[in-house]
Design an enzyme around this catalytic site. Structure first.
Site, PDB file in Angstrom:
ATOM      1  N   ASP A   1      -3.802   9.987   2.763  1.00 60.17           N
ATOM      2  CA  ASP A   1      -3.732   9.904   4.231  1.00 60.17           C
ATOM      3  C   ASP A   1      -4.309  11.165   4.880  1.00 60.17           C
ATOM      4  O   ASP A   1      -4.781  11.116   6.011  1.00 60.17           O
ATOM      5  CB  ASP A   1      -2.277   9.779   4.712  1.00 60.17           C
ATOM      6  CG  ASP A   1      -1.573   8.525   4.209  1.00 60.17           C
ATOM      7  OD1 ASP A   1      -2.223   7.471   4.150  1.00 60.17           O
ATOM      8  OD2 ASP A   1      -0.370   8.608   3.882  1.00 60.17           O
TER       9      ASP A   1
ATOM     10  N   THR B   1      -3.364   0.321   7.673  1.00 67.13           N
ATOM     11  CA  THR B   1      -3.441  -1.081   7.216  1.00 67.13           C
ATOM     12  C   THR B   1      -2.644  -2.005   8.143  1.00 67.13           C
ATOM     13  O   THR B   1      -3.107  -3.099   8.483  1.00 67.13           O
ATOM     14  CB  THR B   1      -2.947  -1.191   5.760  1.00 67.13           C
ATOM     15  OG1 THR B   1      -3.788  -0.369   4.941  1.00 67.13           O
ATOM     16  CG2 THR B   1      -3.005  -2.617   5.245  1.00 67.13           C
TER      17      THR B   1
ATOM     18  N   ASP C   1      -8.713   6.886   1.119  1.00 67.45           N
ATOM     19  CA  ASP C   1      -7.875   5.803   1.644  1.00 67.45           C
ATOM     20  C   ASP C   1      -8.851   4.786   2.229  1.00 67.45           C
ATOM     21  O   ASP C   1      -9.536   5.057   3.222  1.00 67.45           O
ATOM     22  CB  ASP C   1      -6.917   6.319   2.728  1.00 67.45           C
ATOM     23  CG  ASP C   1      -5.856   5.265   3.069  1.00 67.45           C
ATOM     24  OD1 ASP C   1      -6.108   4.074   2.794  1.00 67.45           O
ATOM     25  OD2 ASP C   1      -4.798   5.632   3.599  1.00 67.45           O
TER      26      ASP C   1
ATOM     27  N   GLU D   1      -5.955   5.195  -2.766  1.00 64.68           N
ATOM     28  CA  GLU D   1      -4.606   4.715  -2.447  1.00 64.68           C
ATOM     29  C   GLU D   1      -4.234   3.496  -3.283  1.00 64.68           C
ATOM     30  O   GLU D   1      -3.166   3.445  -3.881  1.00 64.68           O
ATOM     31  CB  GLU D   1      -4.481   4.349  -0.956  1.00 64.68           C
ATOM     32  CG  GLU D   1      -3.138   3.685  -0.679  1.00 64.68           C
ATOM     33  CD  GLU D   1      -2.806   3.454   0.784  1.00 64.68           C
ATOM     34  OE1 GLU D   1      -3.720   3.480   1.613  1.00 64.68           O
ATOM     35  OE2 GLU D   1      -1.614   3.245   1.053  1.00 64.68           O
TER      36      GLU D   1
ATOM     37  N   ILE E   1      -8.479   1.905   3.777  1.00 64.86           N
ATOM     38  CA  ILE E   1      -8.125   1.613   5.167  1.00 64.86           C
ATOM     39  C   ILE E   1      -6.856   2.403   5.465  1.00 64.86           C
ATOM     40  O   ILE E   1      -5.781   2.083   4.953  1.00 64.86           O
ATOM     41  CB  ILE E   1      -7.843   0.113   5.434  1.00 64.86           C
ATOM     42  CG1 ILE E   1      -9.053  -0.755   5.098  1.00 64.86           C
ATOM     43  CG2 ILE E   1      -7.433  -0.092   6.899  1.00 64.86           C
ATOM     44  CD1 ILE E   1      -8.858  -2.250   5.370  1.00 64.86           C
ATOM     45  N   ASP E   2      -6.983   3.445   6.261  1.00 62.53           N
ATOM     46  CA  ASP E   2      -5.747   4.088   6.714  1.00 62.53           C
ATOM     47  C   ASP E   2      -5.422   3.424   8.045  1.00 62.53           C
ATOM     48  O   ASP E   2      -6.281   3.304   8.933  1.00 62.53           O
ATOM     49  CB  ASP E   2      -5.902   5.599   6.857  1.00 62.53           C
ATOM     50  CG  ASP E   2      -4.529   6.252   6.984  1.00 62.53           C
ATOM     51  OD1 ASP E   2      -3.547   5.665   6.487  1.00 62.53           O
ATOM     52  OD2 ASP E   2      -4.433   7.324   7.585  1.00 62.53           O
TER      53      ASP E   2
HETATM   54  C1  LIP Z   1      -0.072   4.817   6.624  1.00 63.34           C
HETATM   55  C2  LIP Z   1      -0.140   6.325   6.832  1.00 63.34           C
HETATM   56  C3  LIP Z   1       0.914   6.839   7.764  1.00 63.34           C
HETATM   57  C4  LIP Z   1       2.266   6.435   7.254  1.00 63.34           C
HETATM   58  C5  LIP Z   1       2.347   4.919   7.147  1.00 63.34           C
HETATM   59  C6  LIP Z   1       1.295   4.392   6.215  1.00 63.34           C
HETATM   60  P1  LIP Z   1      -1.642   3.064   5.315  1.00 63.34           P
HETATM   61  O1  LIP Z   1      -1.007   4.516   5.614  1.00 63.34           O
HETATM   62  O2  LIP Z   1      -1.364   6.682   7.348  1.00 63.34           O
HETATM   63  O3  LIP Z   1       0.799   8.241   7.888  1.00 63.34           O
HETATM   64  O4  LIP Z   1       3.288   6.879   8.111  1.00 63.34           O
HETATM   65  O5  LIP Z   1       3.610   4.555   6.710  1.00 63.34           O
HETATM   66  O6  LIP Z   1       1.545   4.789   4.902  1.00 63.34           O
HETATM   67  O7  LIP Z   1      -0.614   2.371   4.490  1.00 63.34           O
HETATM   68  O8  LIP Z   1      -1.862   2.413   6.619  1.00 63.34           O
HETATM   69  O9  LIP Z   1      -2.873   3.335   4.551  1.00 63.34           O
END
Ligand code: LIP
Length: 303
Positions: A229, A99, A94, A74, A96-97
Site C-alpha cells: 500500500d 479494491t 499493489d 499484494e 489495484i489499491d
Molecule cells: C486497502 C489499503 C488501505 C487499507 C484497506 C485496504 P486494497 O488496500 O490501501 O490502506 O486501509 O483496508 O487494505 O485492499 O484496496 O488494495
C-alpha cells in the site's frame, strides 16, 4: 553497493503503470459486475479478477526487464516468494489499491509500483487511471504529479498545530473490537479534544500518500497498512519534503523518550505509518509529537 540512478526502472514503471491503468479503467467503466473473492471470513478484504490479472501481468513484464529483482505483489504475497523484504532490489506492487473503491466505482483507485533497495524506497509510481493522475518519484530527484513538482499546494503554509490539520486515515480490514475500538477512540480524540480541521478516508493507502505529498492533506496515519500500500507512496512523500515514521513513534513514547531521528530508515514491513506533509521541520516535529500522544497504538504482527 546500491547505485544512485534508477531512471531505467522509473521509465519502465511509468510505462507499465499506464498499461495497468488502461486495464483498470476499462474494467471500472464496463457495465459488468467484477468477479469478487474474499480474502477473510468477514468479506472485508476483497480481491477481484482484475487485481489478479494486473498483478500477473506486471510480475511477468517486470521479470522480463529486471530478472534479478525480487517481486512482492499484494495478491501473490502468499506464494513461494513470500513477502519477506531483503537488501536485494525488490519491486513491490499493489495491482489495484482501493479494491473496494473499484468494486463500488468510487474513483480513488490506483496501481502502485515501488522499487526498494537496501530496504529504502528509491522509486515510486502511482497511477490513478480514473482521475488520470500519475505520481512519480526517484530518490534525491523530487516527486511529481503529471510532470508538476510536488507539493503542488500550500508550500508556504506552515503547520502550527494538529488542530490546523486535515487528517487522512483508513478504517482498515480488522473489524474485531481489539483491532477497531482503539482506532475509533483515536478518531474521537482528534475530532473532539484536538478539534482537527477534518477527517478523510480515501480508501487506498497509496492515494492517501499522494494526497499528502501534493499538499491536499496534512497528516496521514494508519496502523495495519501493508508494504504494497505504501512502498511507492513513502518515496513520493519523502521526495515532496514530507516525513514518514513507523513503529518508532509509538515505541519511543512507550519508553518515555520523545526524540525520533528524522533520518531513521522507514520500516516498510512494520505495518504502521505516520506521515506529515512538507512544512518547516519544527512544525513537522511538533505535529509528530502531538500525534504520538494521541494515536492509540495497536499491536499488529509484522509482515
Ligand atoms: C486497502 C489499503 C488501505 C487499507 C484497506 C485496504 P486494497 O488496500 O490501501 O490502506 O486501509 O483496508 O487494505 O485492499 O484496496 O488494495
Amino acid at each position: 553497493m546500491a547505485k544512485s540512478d534508477y531512471s531505467d526502472f522509473l521509465n519502465v514503471g511509468i510505462e507499465l503503470a499506464r498499461v495497468a491503468g488502461g486495464i483498470i479503467r476499462e474494467a471500472f467503466y464496463s457495465g459488468s459486475l467484477p468477479t469478487i473473492e474474499s480474502k477473510d471470513d468477514r468479506d472485508v478484504d476483497l480481491v477481484t479478477a482484475t487485481d489478479k490479472y494486473v498483478e500477473a501481468l506486471l510480475r511477468e513484464k517486470f521479470k522480463a526487464e529486471f530478472p534479478s529483482y525480487k517481486f512482492i505483489g499484494e495478491e501473490s504475497s502468499a506464494s513461494s516468494e513470500g513477502s519477506s523484504l531483503t537488501q536485494e532490489p525488490t519491486i513491490i506492487v499493489d495491482p489495484i489499491d482501493g479494491t473496494t473503491n473499484f468494486i463500488h466505482r468510487f474513483p480513488f483507485v490506483c496501481v502502485s509500483i515501488g522499487l526498494v533497495v537496501d530496504k529504502i524506497p528509491v522509486v515510486g509510481v502511482i497511477f490513478n487511471p480514473i482521475l488520470d493522475e500519475l505520481y512519480t518519484a526517484h530518490i534525491n530527484r523530487g516527486a511529481y504529479m503529471n510532470g508538476s513538482r510536488l507539493p503542488l499546494f500550500r508550500k508556504n503554509e506552515p503547520l502550527p498545530s494538529l488542530s490546523h490539520c486535515l487528517i487522512s486515515t483508513e478504517a482498515g480490514n480488522d473489524r474485531t473490537s481489539t483491532g477497531f475500538d482503539p482506532k475509533s477512540r483515536t478518531l474521537s480524540k482528534l475530532m473532539t479534544d484536538i478539534n482537527a480541521r477534518g477527517l478523510r478516508c480515501a480508501g487506498a493507502g497509496a492515494i492517501d500518500c499522494c494526497l499528502l505529498a501534493r499538499g491536499s492533506t496534512d497528516v496521514y496515519y494508519e496502523i495495519g497498512v501493508r508494504a504494497w500500500d505504501i512502498s511507492a507512496g513513502v518515496c513520493i512523500i519523502r521526495e515532496s519534503g514530507g516525513m514518514c515514521f513507523g513503529e518508532e513513534v509509538f515505541s519511543q513514547r512507550r519508553s518515555g523518550e520523545n526524540t525520533v531521528s528524522f533520518d531513521e530508515p522507514f520500516d516498510l514491513m512494520g505495518r504502521k505509518i505516520v506521515a506529515i506533509r512538507f512544512a518547516p521541520k519544527e512544525n513537522q516535529e511538533l505535529i509528530r509529537r502531538q500525534l504520538a500522544d494521541i494515536i492509540e497504538d495497536i499491536i499488529v504482527p509484522r509482515d
